[in-house]
Each structure stands twice: as structure tokens, then as C-alpha cells.
Design a protein around this motif. Structure first.
Motif, mmCIF file in Angstrom:
data_model
loop_
_atom_site.group_PDB
_atom_site.id
_atom_site.type_symbol
_atom_site.label_atom_id
_atom_site.label_comp_id
_atom_site.label_asym_id
_atom_site.label_seq_id
_atom_site.Cartn_x
_atom_site.Cartn_y
_atom_site.Cartn_z
ATOM 1 N N GLN A 186 17.631 4.004 9.938
ATOM 2 C CA GLN A 186 17.997 3.631 11.324
ATOM 3 C C GLN A 186 17.773 4.849 12.427
ATOM 4 O OE1 GLN A 186 21.698 1.439 11.750
ATOM 5 N NE2 GLN A 186 21.063 -0.132 10.399
ATOM 6 N N ARG A 187 18.330 5.831 11.795
ATOM 7 C CA ARG A 187 18.405 6.990 12.576
ATOM 8 C C ARG A 187 16.946 7.756 12.871
ATOM 9 N NH1 ARG A 187 20.867 10.086 7.629
ATOM 10 N NH2 ARG A 187 19.118 11.309 6.986
ATOM 11 N N ASP A 188 16.157 7.433 12.104
ATOM 12 C CA ASP A 188 14.731 7.570 12.409
ATOM 13 C C ASP A 188 13.713 6.827 13.272
ATOM 14 O OD1 ASP A 188 15.046 9.873 10.629
ATOM 15 O OD2 ASP A 188 14.559 8.904 8.680
ATOM 16 N N LEU A 223 0.890 -1.132 0.055
ATOM 17 C CA LEU A 223 -0.134 0.089 0.046
ATOM 18 C C LEU A 223 0.907 1.185 0.114
ATOM 19 C CD1 LEU A 223 -2.431 -0.876 2.859
ATOM 20 C CD2 LEU A 223 -3.154 -0.387 0.523
ATOM 21 N N ASN A 224 0.327 2.421 -0.488
ATOM 22 C CA ASN A 224 0.950 3.690 -0.187
ATOM 23 C C ASN A 224 0.170 4.360 0.724
ATOM 24 O OD1 ASN A 224 -1.243 4.974 -1.555
ATOM 25 N ND2 ASN A 224 0.037 4.770 -3.686
ATOM 26 N N SER A 225 0.428 5.699 1.276
ATOM 27 C CA SER A 225 0.117 6.304 2.170
ATOM 28 C C SER A 225 -1.576 6.782 1.546
ATOM 29 C CB SER A 225 0.883 7.633 2.690
ATOM 30 O OG SER A 225 1.114 8.508 1.479
ATOM 31 N N GLU A 263 4.743 7.913 4.591
ATOM 32 C CA GLU A 263 5.092 8.977 3.655
ATOM 33 C C GLU A 263 6.374 9.577 4.136
ATOM 34 O OE1 GLU A 263 2.148 12.104 1.331
ATOM 35 O OE2 GLU A 263 2.200 12.442 3.625
ATOM 36 N N ARG A 264 6.310 9.902 5.415
ATOM 37 C CA ARG A 264 7.551 10.756 5.647
ATOM 38 C C ARG A 264 9.053 9.909 6.098
ATOM 39 N NH1 ARG A 264 8.056 14.074 11.495
ATOM 40 N NH2 ARG A 264 10.155 15.128 11.018
ATOM 41 N N TYR A 265 8.842 8.703 6.348
ATOM 42 C CA TYR A 265 10.068 8.003 6.784
ATOM 43 C C TYR A 265 10.066 6.535 5.888
ATOM 44 C CZ TYR A 265 9.774 10.617 11.007
ATOM 45 O OH TYR A 265 9.778 11.559 11.869
ATOM 46 N N SER A 266 9.191 6.248 4.926
ATOM 47 C CA SER A 266 9.270 4.975 4.420
ATOM 48 C C SER A 266 8.941 5.143 2.563
ATOM 49 C CB SER A 266 8.599 3.965 5.071
ATOM 50 O OG SER A 266 8.790 2.795 4.401
ATOM 51 N N MET A 309 -4.856 4.171 11.297
ATOM 52 C CA MET A 309 -4.452 4.093 9.820
ATOM 53 C C MET A 309 -3.609 5.510 9.256
ATOM 54 S SD MET A 309 -7.188 2.035 7.807
ATOM 55 C CE MET A 309 -8.364 1.073 8.896
ATOM 56 N N ARG A 310 -4.199 6.436 9.618
ATOM 57 C CA ARG A 310 -3.738 7.850 9.265
ATOM 58 C C ARG A 310 -2.169 8.109 9.615
ATOM 59 N NH1 ARG A 310 -9.362 9.545 10.161
ATOM 60 N NH2 ARG A 310 -10.183 9.899 8.136
ATOM 61 N N ARG A 311 -2.258 7.775 11.046
ATOM 62 C CA ARG A 311 -0.685 7.832 11.482
ATOM 63 C C ARG A 311 0.240 7.099 10.963
ATOM 64 N NH1 ARG A 311 -1.018 10.461 16.674
ATOM 65 N NH2 ARG A 311 1.200 10.357 16.697
ATOM 66 N N VAL A 312 -0.239 5.917 10.650
ATOM 67 C CA VAL A 312 0.782 5.098 10.003
ATOM 68 C C VAL A 312 1.002 5.520 8.506
ATOM 69 C CG1 VAL A 312 1.296 2.550 8.878
ATOM 70 C CG2 VAL A 312 0.013 3.019 11.320
ATOM 71 N N ALA A 313 -0.026 6.093 7.620
ATOM 72 C CA ALA A 313 0.170 6.578 6.643
ATOM 73 C C ALA A 313 1.182 7.689 6.645
ATOM 74 C CB ALA A 313 -1.085 7.095 5.943
ATOM 75 N N ASP A 314 0.934 8.699 7.628
ATOM 76 C CA ASP A 314 1.916 9.591 7.616
ATOM 77 C C ASP A 314 3.376 9.229 7.922
ATOM 78 O OD1 ASP A 314 -0.262 11.491 7.647
ATOM 79 O OD2 ASP A 314 -0.266 11.880 9.729
ATOM 80 N N LEU A 315 3.477 8.276 8.631
ATOM 81 C CA LEU A 315 4.875 7.727 8.624
ATOM 82 C C LEU A 315 5.592 7.043 7.762
ATOM 83 C CD1 LEU A 315 4.430 5.717 12.534
ATOM 84 C CD2 LEU A 315 5.538 7.987 12.032
#
Length: 556
Positions: free
Chosen positions: A387-389, A63-65, A365-368, A357-363
Motif C-alpha cells: 500500500q505504501r508504494d 507474465l513476468n517483467s 519488477e520493482r513493486y510486485s 509495456m516497458r514501464r509496466v515491466a519496470d513497475l
């Protein structure tokens, strides 16, 4: 990630329009329920115990965000504010109203999603290793193969009315994280020992349910170019010779069992030899077009070990434990793949609220690189994390109630919805999972026990994969009372095995005690570093059966 082309877009939109008309005719009485049933099943709509259920396809779990946010919106607007992730890497909504389903399908189409072939006697959602493309033990990314199969199988005119449902899983790694041997067809990418070319090992006849079986290898090294023709041959043999007089004996595993793996293979090879392979197999340019969508993201050049991560672990033991349990090594230095547990203590396994789900979508988008995965174990994965995130992600997951450090441990339980939702269920599953989680809630104790897979099904159909659980729990109905059968020694990995029954069924309140006694035998008998499943194989079932009998005697 794969992106729809013009054909995909048109195909899905036409199906939405078609089903919209069918729903309207059902609501105005023009279609009876019997007439409507095969039409709704083709579009992933079930009639459950209390309401309709809508099953949404997540091909190979990716899936994507934007898609996850759309699922969150649907859950909020048309359901009860949550969704349930399943062992087929799908998402189910348990409370939609039939009149709203066409609008939901339109919203899914807006983000390149659908519910086609998530039900019915057809080839279902193709699943894959949730660490595809990032695992260190990977020979080749299986997602292009899974996408090729998705395109080939979608509305395939010859295989739209099979004897029974049909499930395919693909892995490209040494370790099997896709449970391929429990599928009708399991594909494993491997290197030919002589030519070193990447080929497919093909297993057929796996499956759980009332007759659990482990798939048999019918081809050790199939050239990649021949994949679709060989799959076509398998499907033709099954479609022609599979049982249609008895739905309980209609799966391909029964055909393989009744005529034998050797004879089944002979028939497949004969059919394969007669087919016009070039007219069936994918054009190399099309294969390359699909594969291009799965090119790795633009990773940074990073040191293999992050000083930022190491400092955060040293100063925060809870974070260090989470990293140890919920992350795995990545093939790119400086990165990791992390699994987000959807198994917080006391919650229904696999459920996520719209807000989560929205929180995971944000993560994602920002980190993965805007990508996430659904696992067959009913969790979520961020596959491309620096790793640093990790510390920042962990903090945000904690705020969302998603920071449980229990992946692969005793509380990371697979469970079907059971009698709380499903019309086929004969017993509840979710309360059993919650009771076991509560019994083993202490994190230190979970880590002491180590990897232990508990899987629970609320009926013989085995949607919770209980047969291949290290400890499996099957809920049945006996004389109007829920009864739970315990199995031991199942395995969902490359060492696939069906668990053995320990004894008579237990009452719901007795199950946690039985699990406690089983775990105690293991802790007392294990050698240093020995996992639960390895201990079961070494010492055998007898000590565990003796402990199990103590539970039955105590209840007498």
C-alpha cells in the motif's frame, strides 16, 4: 509463476524449427496458401484485413517483467510499436511480416512463451481469474489447475482436430472474474458441503458468437484428483458427437442444447466410468511440482492500513480517486492488487505501446515481485503491491499515460479490433468505443454512474463479449452501411446472463446518444446504492426501450 522444464523447452523449440521450415516453403511457393493455412493457424498466425496477425499465448494471464519487455521489443522491431491485449488474456500483434514470424517465435521461446494453440480447432489458451492467488474471496488459487490443463491439452493427439475451437476458464473464488459460464468448459473450485474438501464445479456449453448460451453445470463436486479424466470424457463426447457438417453448429454448446444438458451429462458420466482414470489423471507428485511454482511470494509483515497511503490520499484527491477505483483488497495485510487501465480516453481499448509495456515491466519488477496479469477486460494487474508504494506507482503510471481511474466504469470498455483490422468483422468497434469514452470522459460523472460494463463486438463472432455486457453493442453491415445493435442486461459474473436486444440497429453517430439515454433512465430510476445492472433487473427493459426509441425517432 510456472517455469518451463526440459520438455517444455524442447517442445517449443521444435515447433519453432518446424514452423520456420513451413514459412520458408510458403515464401518460395512450395506451399500454397490453402496448404499453409492449417499450419499457420496451429502457430497463431492469422491473415487479417490488411496484414498477418500473430496471437501470443499468455497462459492464465500471467507474465513476468522479462516476458513483457520481450513483447515490447517484438512490437518495436517487428510491428508498429504496440500490441493489443485481448479478452482471452492473450496479446496480438497486428502488423508482423510473415518472413519475420519465425524470428519472433524464437524470441518468444527465449522467455518461455509461444503461440501454439492460440488458433485452430483445438483447446485454446486456458484463462483464469486475474486476481488469482491474492483475492480475499478465493477458496484456492486456480493457476495450478490452469497450468495442469495447459500441459494436458498442449498438442493432445486426440483433441488436435476438434469440430471447432474450444475454450476453458478456471476460477477459485466466490465471485466469477473469469466469465466461466461463457466458456465451453468452466471450472470453479469450491468446498464440498459435507467433506469440506476442495472440489470442482464443472459447467459445459457456454459460449457467445452467433448463438450465445450460458454454460450448464454437469458436475457439482468433482474430486480434484479426477479432473483430467473428467475433462477427457467431456472432450471425447464432444469430439465424437459434435457437428462437423456446419461450422456454425459445431461448438459444444450446440451439442448440449440439441441433446439436452441431462443427456449430455449422462453420456459424459458413462464415458468417464469407462476410462482408465489412473492412466489419465496427473500423478500427485506432478500436481505438487506444478503447485510449488505458485507458492506465495515472501510478503513483508505490514500493518493492515498504511499511514503513508492515507496521508497521500488526504493530500491528493486525484490519487485518492484512482486508489478507490483501480485497487482491490488483498488477502495479505498491507498489500493491494491494482489494475492498470489500458482504456485512456480516446485510445483503442486494450492497446499498449512498447514504451508503456516497458514501464509496466519496470513497475512489476520493482513493486510486485516481478509478476503481472492480463485481464479478460483488456487491462493489466500488478497483484502484489505494498500500500505504501501506491503513490509512487501512480505517479509513474501518469508519466506513461496509464493512470486512468476508470476500472469497471463506463469508459472501461471491452472492444475487439473490429473492421479496422479483422477480416471477419462487419463493422468498426474502436471508433465506437472512442466516441462513448469521449461522451463520458468526465471522471466525476463516471463515478456518479458507478459500475457499468460496456462491451463492443464488430461482428457476430462476439470477440468483444457484447452478449454479456451490461450494455452490449454489436456492429453489423446492413446494405453496405455499418449498423449497431444495442443489448441490455447481460452479465459476465457468477450471475451470468445474455443481454436482450433493445430495438433496431443504429448508425455509428447515433450510438453515444443511445447510451446517454439509457444511462439517464438508470440515474433517474435508481434507488440509493443501486448499480446499473441491478436497476435493469428491478425495473425491467421497458423504460430503457422507451428511451432507446427516442434515439431512433430523433434519427428518423
Amino acid at each position: 509463476m510456472y517455469r518451463y522444464d526440459e520438455f517444455d523447452e524442447r517442445f517449443v523449440r521444435e515447433r519453432v524449427a518446424q514452423f520456420t521450415d513451413q514459412v520458408a516453403r510458403r515464401l518460395d511457393g512450395s506451399l500454397t496458401e490453402d496448404e499453409f493455412k492449417p499450419l499457420r493457424l496451429k502457430n497463431g498466425v492469422y491473415l487479417q484485413l490488411h496484414a498477418y496477425m500473430l496471437r501470443i499465448a499468455v497462459p492464465y494471464g500471467t507474465l513476468n517483467s522479462r516476458q513483457l519487455r520481450q513483447l515490447a521489443l517484438i512490437g518495436e522491431k517487428y510491428d508498429r510499436g504496440y500490441g493489443h491485449f485481448t479478452t482471452r488474456q492473450n496479446l496480438q500483434f497486428n502488423w508482423p511480416k510473415l518472413r519475420d514470424v519465425p524470428e519472433i517465435l524464437g524470441l518468444l521461446a527465449d522467455v518461455e512463451m509461444h503461440c501454439i494453440q492460440t488458433s485452430g480447432n483445438c483447446i485454446r489458451n486456458v484463462t483464469a481469474d486475474h486476481f488469482a492467488g491474492v483475492a480475499q474471496d478465493e477458496i484456492e488459487d486456480p493457476r495450478p489447475t490452469a497450468e495442469l490443463i495447459r500441459q494436458w491439452s498442449s498438442a493432445h493427439p486426440e483433441f488436435s482436430y476438434l469440430p471447432r475451437k474450444f475454450k476453458i476458464a478456471v476460477t477459485g473464488a466466490e465471485a466469477d472474474r473469469a466469465v466461466i459460464k461463457a466458456h465451453d468448459i468452466g471450472l470453479r473450485l469450491r468446498r464440498h458441503p459435507d467433506t469440506h474438501e476442495t472440489c470442482y464445479e464443472i459447467s459445459v456449453g457456454g459460449g457467445l458468437g452467433r448463438t450465445p448460451m450460458i454454460g450448464k453445470v454437469v458436475r457439482d463436486y468433482l474430486p480434484k484428483k479426477d479432473l483430467l479424466a473428467y475433462l477427457e470424457a467431456i472432450m471425447r463426447v464432444y469430439n465424437l458427437e459434435g457437428r462437423r457438417d456446419n461450422k456454425y453448429k459445431a461448438r459444444v454448446k450446440i451439442l448440449v442444447h440439441e441433446i439436452g444438458a441431462e443427456e449430455f451429462t449422462r453420456r459424459v458420466e458413462a464415458e468417464f466410468a469407462q476410462l482408465d482414470g489412473p492412466s489419465i489423471n496427473a500423478d500427485p507428485e506432478e500436481v505438487a511440482r506444478i503447485a510449488a511454482y505458485f507458492a506465495p511470494p515472501r510478503y513483508e509483515a505490514l500493518p493492515a492500513v498504511s499511514n503513508t497511503l492515507e496521508a497521500a490520499k488526504a493530500s491528493n484527491p486525484a490519487f485518492a480517486r484512482w486508489v478507490e477505483v483501480n485497487t482491490v483488497p488483498h488477502k495479505v495485510p498491507g498489500y493491494t492488487a491494482l489494475t492498470i487501465s489500458l482504456k485512456p480516453i480516446g485510445q483503442a481499448p486494450g492497446d499498449a505501446t512498447s514504451e508503456q509495456m516497458r514501464r509496466v515491466a519496470d513497475l512489476a519488477e520493482r513493486y510486485s515481485f516481478d509478476e503481472l496479469r492480463v485481464t479478460h477486460a483488456q487491462n493489466l494487474v500488478l497483484p502484489h503491491v505494498r500500500q505504501r508504494d501506491l503513490f509512487a506507482i501512480w505517479q509513474q503510471l501518469g508519466e506513461a499515460g496509464l493512470a486512468s481511474a476508470n476500472i469497471g466504469l463506463v469508459t472501461d470498455i471491452i472492444s475487439c479490433p473490429g473492421l479496422d483490422y479483422c477480416a471477419l468483422a462487419t463493422a468498426r468497434s474502436i471508433p465506437i468505443a472512442q466516441a462513448i469514452q469521449s461522451r463520458f470522459a468526465d471522471e466525476a460523472r463516471q463515478r456518479e454512474i458507478g459500475p457499468l460494463g460496456i462491451k463492443i463486438s464488430g461482428c457476430i463472432n462476439a470477440c468483444g463479449h457484447h452478449h454479456v455486457g451490461h450494455i452490449g453493442i454489436l456492429g453489423l453491415e446492413k446494405r453496405g452501411i455499418e449498423s449497431y445493435q444495442i443489448t441490455l442486461g447481460g452479465d459476465a459474473t457468477e450471475n451470468a446472463a445474455i443481454g436482450e436486444i433493445l430495438g433496431p440497429g443504429l448508425a455509428a453517430e447515433e450510438v453515444p446518444d443511445a447510451i446517454e439515454r439509457i444511462v439517464s433512465v438508470y440515474l433517474a430510476a435508481r434507488s440509493e446504492g443501486e448499480s446499473f445492472i441491478d436497476n435493469v433487473r428491478r425495473i425491467g427493459l421497458s423504460p430503457f426501450k422507451a428511451a432507446f426509441q427516442e434515439t431512433t425517432r430523433a434519427a428518423a
